[in-house]
Write an enzyme that holds these catalytic residues in place. Structure first.
Site, PDB file in Angstrom:
ATOM      1  N   GLU A  41       0.785  -4.631   2.537  1.00 29.91           N
ATOM      2  CA  GLU A  41       0.362  -4.530   3.930  1.00 29.91           C
ATOM      3  C   GLU A  41      -1.166  -4.421   3.912  1.00 29.91           C
ATOM      4  O   GLU A  41      -1.721  -3.427   3.452  1.00 29.91           O
ATOM      5  CB  GLU A  41       1.005  -3.296   4.576  1.00 29.91           C
ATOM      6  CG  GLU A  41       0.700  -3.136   6.041  1.00 29.91           C
ATOM      7  CD  GLU A  41       1.315  -1.846   6.621  1.00 29.91           C
ATOM      8  OE1 GLU A  41       2.303  -1.330   6.056  1.00 29.91           O
ATOM      9  OE2 GLU A  41       0.774  -1.349   7.622  1.00 29.91           O
ATOM     10  N   ASP A  61      -3.890   6.383  13.108  1.00 25.84           N
ATOM     11  CA  ASP A  61      -4.127   6.772  11.722  1.00 25.84           C
ATOM     12  C   ASP A  61      -4.632   8.195  11.585  1.00 25.84           C
ATOM     13  O   ASP A  61      -5.439   8.669  12.378  1.00 25.84           O
ATOM     14  CB  ASP A  61      -5.123   5.810  11.073  1.00 25.84           C
ATOM     15  CG  ASP A  61      -4.480   4.472  10.752  1.00 25.84           C
ATOM     16  OD1 ASP A  61      -3.429   4.501  10.072  1.00 25.84           O
ATOM     17  OD2 ASP A  61      -4.983   3.431  11.195  1.00 25.84           O
TER      18      ASP A  61
END
Lengths: 266, 397
Positions: A49, A60
């Site tokens: 990824e 995040d």
């Protein structure tokens, strides 16, 4: 069928979950990130990824935020994601790009899709794009034969699970807990239930991300998921290392442990 | 096409995990808007706590510097907590209780929205956490102390540019983690649907009152309505009631900072481009890759690289115009209002006053101009004193 979809099918045929490893392009720099991605592949990651650093990564946690800030300060560009994707395709590694939506919008959805397909990427994971807003991307991904991976979460209703997975291609990204990326001591109880509910509405592979950092967790998640996604723990290998060689070593050690985990689940 | 669009702008660009909470909020605010109990309670709080209706003040000595036009200020600075922010916060705090949540979080730049949220949380017995960029906690230390006195926890954000946009990111991260117990009291008319509509609706009272007050005072509608635009909540609040009054010009003043050409500004409509930030498709200051560009303004409340999507729509349809006002012009207007009228405005509102000086000269002495004085300037005294060299020798600015 994309390379990612083929790999997931092959893992399913082997009776195990796929191991998907995330790293942001450009950390510590472009070459260093590509080396680290290839090291992951050599050590047993099935799918890479490729993260695109963004100035405002609201899904995040601190580790990936830090890496994104360093990557952007070092001049990382969106096109570096295509460079990394091509470098992975060269060694036969399937990859998918993870990007916040404004980076795609700014380049132009069609142009981004064309560039990604040309680089040999399989598709996009879009953490801040829901299918309801994705009309242009649905069309562009159809034109270029790309996978489109939307997220489902423990809070998703049955109706949302059905509509989101109906728009997905390649696989479905199941967020294990409510929250942002980052290693956790235990993967949420909610994850297994979410995978079960998701399977009731789709035949697509369901891969679980958020919080997985150890071989034991990979084994546990691999018991019920089609793929185990690891991100922050891998980024931390690079962040904590005193030099690049040590970073790559740490990556290889952790990936070997995770790869062993997904192979011993069932 | 989803709900919550203003032409092409708006929408919901957020993680899937937040969608159920947004739908819950949308349903709650729609029901509340037609529930006499909710409407009555909010109206009672505004009357007995906020201090509504806020007055209007005609300012002839200031108006002499605006080409002789009549200038009328809508005094949101006189609200409890010192700005318009309380209008929205009380509404959202009441909704929080109706949704059965016990904790509120907020982002703040200058600290006005944080103070208002901390105030409403104290009033209604809610836990409160405010995210604030570390740089802003330093330049607005007084407001940090106010929030803590009110019982809120203030968390300095040390990522990114350490300003308002990073505080929004951190609030969204908190929300996605704690959404079961927590409502995110977003402070302006941006973010994912339903925030832009809902926050606007809680601020519409500004324009509703002001329109009637101007009619009462001068016997006709104003020629122009002027407001500063950071995220744009006070501007949407005062503009909205005038949207159908086609003869009334609507003028939004963005922060021109050191000048649009300098690159150090927050003039999204002059130098930004359509894009997504913080959940909405709108105008965003961004580079060629789509990375957000840091904004600059002497006023922390306008120092934000994005703007409410309805403003983007009003720009594109031509119903409103948006002008950059640079730091120097805002500070001149700030000083002028202090000296001619005995009113110390917020630096944000000073941008609207500077806009009135320009628009007044364009329209001439027969014009009537309504200005949203969105906040008071107590929080800015230190910045202004340093700007004008009023601090004692040896004092650091």
């Amino acid at each position: 069928m994309t390379a990612v979809a083929q790999t997931l099918a092959a893992c399913r045929a082997q009776g195990r979950a796929a191991l998907i490893g995330y790293l942001p392009v450009g950390y510590p720099d472009l070459a260093g990130s590509v080396d680290a991605m290839r090291a992951m592949v050599e050590a047993g990651v099935d799918i890479v990824e490729v993260g695109v650093p963004y100035s405002d990564p609201l899904m995040d946690g601190p580790v990936i935020q830090h890496a994104a800030e360093v990557a952007l300060a070092g001049g990382t560009k969106v096109t570096d994601a295509f460079t990394a994707t091509a470098a992975l395709a060269e060694v036969g590694a399937p990859s998918v790009v993870m990007t916040y939506w404004n980076l795609v919008l700014r380049r132009g959805v069609e142009r981004f899709a064309a560039d990604l397909a040309a680089a040999g990427g399989s598709g996009l994971i879009t953490p801040d794009l829901i299918p309801d807003e994705a009309g242009e991307w649905l069309a562009a991904s159809d034109r270029h034969g790309l996978d489109r991976v939307f997220l489902v979460a423990p809070s998703s209703t049955t109706e949302r699970l059905a509509s989101v997975t109906a728009a997905c291609r390649g696989f479905v990204y199941a967020a294990s807990t409510m929250g942002v990326t980052g290693a956790r001591t235990s993967v949420g109880q909610a994850a297994e239930g979410l995978v079960r509910h998701t399977r009731e509405v789709t035949d697509l592979p369901v891969c679980v991300g958020l919080g997985v950092s150890t071989g034991a967790q990979a084994r546990q998640v691999g018991e019920y998921a089609d793929g185990v996604i690891v991100g922050s723990a891998l980024v931390r290998c690079l962040v904590d290392a005193v030099d690049r060689a040590e970073g790559l070593d740490r990556i290889r050690v952790l990936v070997s442990e995770l790869a062993e985990g997904v192979r011993s689940s069932r | 096409m989803t709900a919550g669009r203003f032409g092409p702008f708006g929408g919901r660009f957020v993680p899937e995990a937040l969608i159920p909470a947004l739908e819950q909020l949308d349903e709650a605010r729609r029901k509340a808007a037609v529930d006499p109990e909710f409407v009555g309670e909010l109206e009672r709080l505004h009357r007995t706590y906020t201090g509504r209706p806020s007055i209007v003040t005609e300012v002839p000595r200031f108006a002499a510097h605006c080409g002789g036009a009549r200038v009328i200020l809508k005094r949101e600075d006189l609200n409890h907590t010192g700005s318009h922010k309380i209008n929205n916060v009380l509404g959202q705090a009441l909704l929080t209780k109706r949704m059965g949540k016990t904790r509120v979080i907020a982002e703040t730049g200058a600290g006005q929205h944080g103070v208002a949220t901390a105030t409403a949380a104290a009033l209604l017995g809610l836990d409160c956490v405010v995210y604030m960029g570390k740089k802003d906690t330093e330049r607005q230390a007084l407001n940090v102390a106010r929030m803590r006195l009110l019982g809120a926890e203030v968390i300095p954000v040390t990522h990114g540019s350490q300003t308002l946009k990073d505080a929004v990111n951190e609030a969204l991260r908190d929300w996605v983690t704690n959404v079961d117990s927590t409502h995110y009291v977003l402070g302006t008319v941006t973010g994912p649907h339903p925030f832009p509509e809902m926050v606007r609706d809680f601020h519409r009272i500004i324009g509703i009152e002001a329109r009637a007050q101007v009619l009462d005072l001068v016997g006709r509608l104003p020629d122009a309505v002027i407001a500063c635009v950071g995220g744009g909540s006070n501007a949407m609040g005062i503009f909205h009631r005038f949207l159908d009054d086609r003869g009334v010009r609507l003028v939004g003043c963005e922060a021109g900072g050191l000048g649009v050409a300098s690159g150090h500004h927050a003039a999204r409509f002059s130098a930004g481009a359509p894009g997504v930030l913080h959940g909405a498709f709108t105008y965003v200051m961004q580079d060629d890759d789509g990375q957000t560009v840091e904004s600059h303004s002497v006023s922390a409340g306008l120092d934000y690289p994005s703007v409410g999507p309805e403003h983007a729509y009003l720009l594109e349809t031509g119903r409103a115009e948006y002008r950059p006002v640079d730091d120097d012009a805002a500070m001149e207007a700030f000083s002028l209002l202090c000296r001619t009228e005995g009113i110390i405005p917020a630096l944000e509102s000073a941008h609207a006053l500077a806009g009135a000086m320009t628009v007044g000269r364009e329209l001439g002495p027969d014009a009537v101009i309504l200005v949203s004085l969105s906040g008071r300037g107590d929080k800015d005294v230190h910045t202004a004193a340093a700007w004008f060299g009023l601090l004692p020798e040896g004092t650091r600015s």
